[in-house]
Design a protein around this motif. Structure first.
Motif, PDB file in Angstrom:
ATOM      1  N   PRO A   1     -52.370 -23.593  70.832  1.00 56.68           N
ATOM      2  CA  PRO A   1     -51.242 -23.344  71.729  1.00 56.68           C
ATOM      3  C   PRO A   1     -50.660 -21.948  71.534  1.00 56.68           C
ATOM      4  O   PRO A   1     -50.747 -21.369  70.453  1.00 56.68           O
ATOM      5  CB  PRO A   1     -50.231 -24.420  71.344  1.00 56.68           C
ATOM      6  N   THR A   2     -50.065 -21.431  72.592  1.00 61.55           N
ATOM      7  CA  THR A   2     -49.411 -20.127  72.501  1.00 61.55           C
ATOM      8  C   THR A   2     -48.123 -20.254  71.699  1.00 61.55           C
ATOM      9  O   THR A   2     -47.561 -21.350  71.551  1.00 61.55           O
ATOM     10  CB  THR A   2     -49.070 -19.587  73.902  1.00 61.55           C
ATOM     11  N   GLU A   3     -47.660 -19.134  71.167  1.00 61.31           N
ATOM     12  CA  GLU A   3     -46.403 -19.139  70.425  1.00 61.31           C
ATOM     13  C   GLU A   3     -45.247 -19.559  71.333  1.00 61.31           C
ATOM     14  O   GLU A   3     -44.317 -20.251  70.891  1.00 61.31           O
ATOM     15  CB  GLU A   3     -46.134 -17.756  69.823  1.00 61.31           C
ATOM     16  N   GLU A   4     -45.307 -19.165  72.611  1.00 55.97           N
ATOM     17  CA  GLU A   4     -44.248 -19.551  73.551  1.00 55.97           C
ATOM     18  C   GLU A   4     -44.205 -21.067  73.732  1.00 55.97           C
ATOM     19  O   GLU A   4     -43.122 -21.668  73.778  1.00 55.97           O
ATOM     20  CB  GLU A   4     -44.463 -18.862  74.902  1.00 55.97           C
ATOM     21  N   HIS A   5     -45.370 -21.680  73.811  1.00 55.91           N
ATOM     22  CA  HIS A   5     -45.408 -23.128  73.966  1.00 55.91           C
ATOM     23  C   HIS A   5     -44.944 -23.833  72.694  1.00 55.91           C
ATOM     24  O   HIS A   5     -44.279 -24.876  72.756  1.00 55.91           O
ATOM     25  CB  HIS A   5     -46.817 -23.586  74.350  1.00 55.91           C
ATOM     26  N   LEU A   6     -45.259 -23.275  71.538  1.00 61.56           N
ATOM     27  CA  LEU A   6     -44.776 -23.858  70.291  1.00 61.56           C
ATOM     28  C   LEU A   6     -43.264 -23.697  70.159  1.00 61.56           C
ATOM     29  O   LEU A   6     -42.575 -24.590  69.648  1.00 61.56           O
ATOM     30  CB  LEU A   6     -45.489 -23.230  69.101  1.00 61.56           C
TER      31      LEU A   6
END
Length: 300
Positions: A280-285
């Motif tokens: 997952p992307t950092e934004e999604h995390l």
């Protein structure tokens, strides 16, 4: 063996060089059992069974069995091509597992009779209790569900299909025609979202991927369901589980990758996912952290 409580499906940690991190898996499992898991399902869907070879699978099961130390049952995944499924079944037995979760066969969609043959052959490879998993290309009719549930080592039927009409007919057929208890499980991704619907047709058990990274929320939801606190159940479904599912559905494979990323964000170095999944992307995390904080606020 009768399962109860929240069922924990740990992720499979990998080292920076890509090998299975058995010590990290042991820590992950110990933490989950101490938190209150009712059972451990190792190297299954959330544990990237699809990405493990048989040796890696065997080492993962051994690590989970040793870490659990008999406190709760340990079930291991098996599936894919028939020879692989049989090898995994035998390896799980050798590693000391208490049972198997039989995942769907590889790729092809066989007719109902073929699925019965598949289950029968794998069940014949070991005496371990076996739970049959209906999802993707493994779809049973009420008649074939009765047939596999009648096999002496089959103890459960897990549904990841989501066809409530079909599952209701399967439940009724099995419970009226199989002369011993068969446990039914809600095995949809993020199963808590559909717990009220499944309980309505007599299916109370479910798997919890959320338990991997937020056992407090998972157990809080389970306790609310058990004591009939419908207000808290609805609040958690609205403010935590629904946003989580909407985030999960943005990228194929996030049912596994997002969970693993959340475990990693929580401080346990489980590594990333193997292809064809993507991390997952950092934004999604970051978004998942906000969703998780909202869930915890409801339990405070």
């Amino acid at each position: 063996m009768r399962l109860d409580g929240v069922l924990f499906f740990p992720v499979t940690p990998f080292t920076p060089t890509g090998t299975v991190a058995e010590d990290v898996l042991a820590e992950h499992v110990k933490h989950g059992v101490s938190a209150g898991a009712g059972g451990v399902f190792v190297a299954c869907g959330t544990g990237e069974f699809h990405a493990l070879d048989v040796d890696e699978f065997s080492r993962a099961v051994t690590a989970a069995v040793e870490a659990t130390a008999g406190r709760v049952p340990v079930f291991a995944g098996a599936g894919g091509p028939v020879p692989t499924a049989k090898r995994c079944a035998r390896a799980a037995a050798d590693a000391g597992a208490d049972g198997l979760l039989l995942l769907p066969p590889y790729l092809v969609a066989g007719p109902p009779r073929g699925l019965v043959r598949y289950v029968t052959e794998v069940a014949g490879a070991t005496e371990l209790p076996l739970i049959v998993y209906q999802r993707n290309n493994a779809v049973f009719t009420p008649e074939t569900a009765v047939e596999v549930a009648s096999l002496p080592t089959v103890v459960g039927f897990k549904d990841g299909l989501g066809d409530v009409d079909l599952l209701q007919r399967i439940v009724l057929a099995v419970r009226s025609r199989v002369q011993r208890p068969i446990q039914f499980f809600n095995g949809l991704p993020t199963a808590e979202l559909t717990v009220p619907a499944y309980r309505g047709i007599g299916v109370d058990l479910y798997s919890s991927a959320v338990f991997c990274f937020a056992p407090d929320i998972s157990l809080g939801f389970y306790d609310a369901v058990q004591r009939g606190d419908s207000d808290l159940v609805q609040s958690l479904l609205t403010s935590f589980y629904r946003p989580l599912v909407e985030l999960r559905d943005r990228v194929p494979g996030y049912a596994v990758a997002l969970v693993k990323g959340a475990v990693r964000r929580g401080g346990l170095d489980v590594g990333g996912v193997r292809p064809p999944l993507v991390d997952p992307t950092e934004e999604h995390l970051d978004e998942l952290e906000r969703i998780t904080a909202a869930g915890r606020a409801l339990l405070a």
